[in-house]
Write a protein that holds these residues in place. Sequence first.
Motif, PDB file in Angstrom:
ATOM      1  N   ASP A   1      13.448   4.254   2.120  1.00 18.59           N
ATOM      2  CA  ASP A   1      13.270   5.690   2.376  1.00 18.59           C
ATOM      3  C   ASP A   1      14.377   6.520   1.737  1.00 18.59           C
ATOM      4  O   ASP A   1      14.912   7.467   2.329  1.00 18.59           O
ATOM      5  CB  ASP A   1      13.208   5.978   3.881  1.00 18.59           C
ATOM      6  CG  ASP A   1      12.088   5.221   4.567  1.00 18.59           C
ATOM      7  OD1 ASP A   1      11.039   5.039   3.935  1.00 18.59           O
ATOM      8  OD2 ASP A   1      12.266   4.803   5.714  1.00 18.59           O
ATOM      9  N   TRP A   2      14.745   6.154   0.519  1.00 19.20           N
ATOM     10  CA  TRP A   2      15.847   6.817  -0.184  1.00 19.20           C
ATOM     11  C   TRP A   2      15.636   8.323  -0.280  1.00 19.20           C
ATOM     12  O   TRP A   2      16.555   9.119  -0.029  1.00 19.20           O
ATOM     13  CB  TRP A   2      15.970   6.196  -1.571  1.00 19.20           C
ATOM     14  CG  TRP A   2      17.158   6.612  -2.374  1.00 19.20           C
ATOM     15  CD1 TRP A   2      17.233   7.642  -3.268  1.00 19.20           C
ATOM     16  CD2 TRP A   2      18.452   5.983  -2.393  1.00 19.20           C
ATOM     17  NE1 TRP A   2      18.477   7.701  -3.839  1.00 19.20           N
ATOM     18  CE2 TRP A   2      19.256   6.688  -3.318  1.00 19.20           C
ATOM     19  CE3 TRP A   2      19.010   4.905  -1.724  1.00 19.20           C
ATOM     20  CZ2 TRP A   2      20.568   6.344  -3.590  1.00 19.20           C
ATOM     21  CZ3 TRP A   2      20.323   4.553  -1.992  1.00 19.20           C
ATOM     22  CH2 TRP A   2      21.087   5.275  -2.917  1.00 19.20           C
TER      23      TRP A   2
ATOM     24  N   SER B   1       0.810  -1.219   0.000  1.00 16.30           N
ATOM     25  CA  SER B   1       0.000   0.000   0.000  1.00 16.30           C
ATOM     26  C   SER B   1       0.844   1.271   0.000  1.00 16.30           C
ATOM     27  O   SER B   1       0.334   2.346  -0.330  1.00 16.30           O
ATOM     28  CB  SER B   1      -0.939   0.003   1.215  1.00 16.30           C
ATOM     29  OG  SER B   1      -0.197  -0.062   2.428  1.00 16.30           O
ATOM     30  N   ASN B   2       2.126   1.183   0.363  1.00 15.56           N
ATOM     31  CA  ASN B   2       2.988   2.364   0.322  1.00 15.56           C
ATOM     32  C   ASN B   2       3.678   2.534  -1.025  1.00 15.56           C
ATOM     33  O   ASN B   2       4.603   3.335  -1.158  1.00 15.56           O
ATOM     34  CB  ASN B   2       4.034   2.297   1.439  1.00 15.56           C
ATOM     35  CG  ASN B   2       4.936   1.079   1.340  1.00 15.56           C
ATOM     36  OD1 ASN B   2       4.798   0.268   0.420  1.00 15.56           O
ATOM     37  ND2 ASN B   2       5.840   0.945   2.293  1.00 15.56           N
TER      38      ASN B   2
ATOM     39  N   LYS C   1      20.345   0.274  10.132  1.00 12.20           N
ATOM     40  CA  LYS C   1      19.508   1.471  10.187  1.00 12.20           C
ATOM     41  C   LYS C   1      18.231   1.226  10.989  1.00 12.20           C
ATOM     42  O   LYS C   1      17.783   2.080  11.769  1.00 12.20           O
ATOM     43  CB  LYS C   1      19.154   1.936   8.770  1.00 12.20           C
ATOM     44  CG  LYS C   1      18.279   3.175   8.731  1.00 12.20           C
ATOM     45  CD  LYS C   1      17.995   3.614   7.308  1.00 12.20           C
ATOM     46  CE  LYS C   1      19.259   4.124   6.628  1.00 12.20           C
ATOM     47  NZ  LYS C   1      18.954   4.719   5.308  1.00 12.20           N
ATOM     48  N   TYR C   2      17.620   0.062  10.803  1.00 14.49           N
ATOM     49  CA  TYR C   2      16.374  -0.257  11.499  1.00 14.49           C
ATOM     50  C   TYR C   2      16.527  -1.489  12.403  1.00 14.49           C
ATOM     51  O   TYR C   2      15.539  -2.113  12.770  1.00 14.49           O
ATOM     52  CB  TYR C   2      15.253  -0.491  10.489  1.00 14.49           C
ATOM     53  CG  TYR C   2      14.992   0.716   9.617  1.00 14.49           C
ATOM     54  CD1 TYR C   2      14.393   1.852  10.137  1.00 14.49           C
ATOM     55  CD2 TYR C   2      15.370   0.722   8.271  1.00 14.49           C
ATOM     56  CE1 TYR C   2      14.169   2.974   9.338  1.00 14.49           C
ATOM     57  CE2 TYR C   2      15.149   1.833   7.469  1.00 14.49           C
ATOM     58  CZ  TYR C   2      14.554   2.952   8.012  1.00 14.49           C
ATOM     59  OH  TYR C   2      14.336   4.066   7.214  1.00 14.49           O
TER      60      TYR C   2
ATOM     61  N   ALA D   1       9.264   9.609  -4.916  1.00  6.29           N
ATOM     62  CA  ALA D   1       9.562   9.825  -6.332  1.00  6.29           C
ATOM     63  C   ALA D   1       8.918   8.752  -7.203  1.00  6.29           C
ATOM     64  O   ALA D   1       8.559   9.004  -8.346  1.00  6.29           O
ATOM     65  CB  ALA D   1      11.068   9.846  -6.551  1.00  6.29           C
ATOM     66  N   HIS D   2       8.780   7.538  -6.664  1.00  3.86           N
ATOM     67  CA  HIS D   2       8.194   6.429  -7.408  1.00  3.86           C
ATOM     68  C   HIS D   2       7.154   5.739  -6.535  1.00  3.86           C
ATOM     69  O   HIS D   2       7.470   5.299  -5.418  1.00  3.86           O
ATOM     70  CB  HIS D   2       9.270   5.426  -7.827  1.00  3.86           C
ATOM     71  CG  HIS D   2      10.309   6.005  -8.732  1.00  3.86           C
ATOM     72  ND1 HIS D   2      11.379   6.732  -8.252  1.00  3.86           N
ATOM     73  CD2 HIS D   2      10.437   5.967 -10.082  1.00  3.86           C
ATOM     74  CE1 HIS D   2      12.123   7.126  -9.269  1.00  3.86           C
ATOM     75  NE2 HIS D   2      11.582   6.679 -10.386  1.00  3.86           N
ATOM     76  N   PHE D   3       5.946   5.641  -7.041  1.00  8.38           N
ATOM     77  CA  PHE D   3       4.857   4.987  -6.312  1.00  8.38           C
ATOM     78  C   PHE D   3       4.182   4.008  -7.263  1.00  8.38           C
ATOM     79  O   PHE D   3       3.555   4.411  -8.249  1.00  8.38           O
ATOM     80  CB  PHE D   3       3.857   6.029  -5.807  1.00  8.38           C
ATOM     81  CG  PHE D   3       2.781   5.446  -4.913  1.00  8.38           C
ATOM     82  CD1 PHE D   3       2.938   5.451  -3.533  1.00  8.38           C
ATOM     83  CD2 PHE D   3       1.630   4.881  -5.446  1.00  8.38           C
ATOM     84  CE1 PHE D   3       1.965   4.916  -2.701  1.00  8.38           C
ATOM     85  CE2 PHE D   3       0.649   4.343  -4.638  1.00  8.38           C
ATOM     86  CZ  PHE D   3       0.816   4.363  -3.260  1.00  8.38           C
ATOM     87  N   ALA D   4       4.342   2.721  -6.996  1.00 17.51           N
ATOM     88  CA  ALA D   4       3.766   1.707  -7.876  1.00 17.51           C
ATOM     89  C   ALA D   4       2.268   1.602  -7.654  1.00 17.51           C
ATOM     90  O   ALA D   4       1.791   1.493  -6.520  1.00 17.51           O
ATOM     91  CB  ALA D   4       4.429   0.353  -7.635  1.00 17.51           C
TER      92      ALA D   4
END
Length: 625
Positions: free
Chosen positions: A537-538, A440-441, A610-611, A552-555
């Motif tokens: 989260d580039w 969904s993201n 990072k996470y 910038a890109h959302f599929a």
Amino acid sequence: MASGERPRPSSITDLPLDILVLVVPYLDVRSFLALCSSCKAFYQDSIRLDPVYWSYVTRSTFRVPNQPVVQHNGALWQKLYRRLQTQSRVFTWGAAGQGRLGHSIFIRNALGPGQMDLTNIPGIIADLQCGGWSTTILTSKGSLHTAGVLNGETELVTRQTGNSGPQRLRFPVRVPYSSWSISYEEPTISIRQFSAGRSHILGLSDSGRIWSWYSAEKPALHVKFLDVDLTEASSQQSSPANQPLFGRVKKVVAGWSRSSAYVYGIGIVVWDIVSRRPGENEADTVLVMQTAEMPRTGYQRPKGAAKESEEQRALGAEVGVVLNYIILEHFVVFVTDIGRVFCGKFGDHNQVPEVIELQALRNESDTPTDVQGSFRRFAVFKNREVITANQDYLEACWRVRHEVHANNADIPGLQKIPALQKGDVISVAFGDYHFLALHSNGRITSYGKELRHCGALGLSGRYLRGFNRVFGDRQLVPHAYTHGREVWFQREKFLWLEFLESGGTDPDEAAERWHWVESGPSVAGEVSEWIEQEARDWDRNLDIKDDDGLGAHFALSVSAAGWHSGALVLVNQELEDKGARYVWTDQSYPRLRLSDGREMPGTVPFHEWKYGRPEWRLDINVDEI
């Protein structure tokens, strides 16, 4: 009211919310936004971000397929409406034979996604689907365009390689249109929904007419049935809102080797793929002499004061109304409005003698249930879970259907891949050996394997993405199924990965670590997860302002078939340009403290997570995926 006082004038804001939401669908977007801005009462999120309105206007304007899992997310539908007007792009990747990817020039990294050449295709791209040797797109104008060939076993690509972009699928010459602009307004040929099978395409027009293509070089055939009466909307009314539904076609589904449609009041109808006979080059209609109607799929709940027979009531309680269905190689699988999943096995002439419930997949809650799949694998969406299986599971359930006290609830074969159990998966697309999940993201994650390094997973790279070589093929290691491996669309990420795979700033210092990663799937799995986190989260990592939060890109959708894949992606070019910063040129090859206590060799400082280092689920049998 005091004597002499005038009554307060009635206001539209006095209407209850359930009445207001019945009014707003009649407003265009400009009028709706003006209404919401007129006062505080209308600016509340329950009205301004009404999911019913925004999903309806987005789907009706751009012909975007409905996504049941996000049907109630009004904010997302509003963002998609705004960006679809200018930002839809098509990316494809994988085996490039027969021109199926639609690339006029191969991208630099042949294993990563490349943008399809959409020159001279009018309208906004609304949907895409992959066939066995093709990729087909639907525009907001209702036209279909195909790259590659529909049947790679019988057709050759006759177009020049330099003009390998998609070509428009045609209609018979006797269909009444003389130009593209006029054809868009003709409801009998403006396609509102389509389905790509292995070697053919089905299209459903605005009026409810079924069209079938068996070759990209030949015009469509209008499909009619001898034993099933279909009804179409009149030329003045392409919507069924004010017309009886019985006999209307809801959707078409093209399977591996057969065609199908859901017809209101009749159910799922299946027939063989149609084509013109020798000498019938001018035929524009085909009359299908033999169809198969799937048992127990035609039930519709009564409206108003309509009464049901005892048989109908029993069918509604035991089966329900079909919400969605898929056609696999040997089975039909469908889900209903009471949370049940059924299957039936095809016999001679597409006949299905009976259907059985897949009891382990029954959904007792009121959350949406959906089924998606193709060829030999499928996924069922149930209570925020995604459960995957293949035809072997269906075969096992089918074999015990007549046993005394038959119960298939305990039959093995269902899988819950950890990365798909986050509650955010919208759809799953299956190829022959790989599959992809849309989240969904706007992320797409890949699973399975690539035969002959064909690039169907879209991950590029080698061991740093979590690949393991298996007899010349590439298969993802078990670590990759805990959080998935994301398909990238930013060119910068591929350059960064290429830089790290070559050894980073000091290849000599990294040489021993490089051999550790290539020596076994365990180290490759952990390092590839570190790479995954670094790439996440580039845009945010570069402090780029993102007004709508979609990146910038959302599929928007994803598809797969055979050995290739494709996605419809919203591209914010301004954000992408801002993200093209070579901030990684001083990075060294990753050096980690591994989960088994070992420390990777080298002299550079250890890289941190990072996470946080995840708790991996390594009990996934990747050979069965």
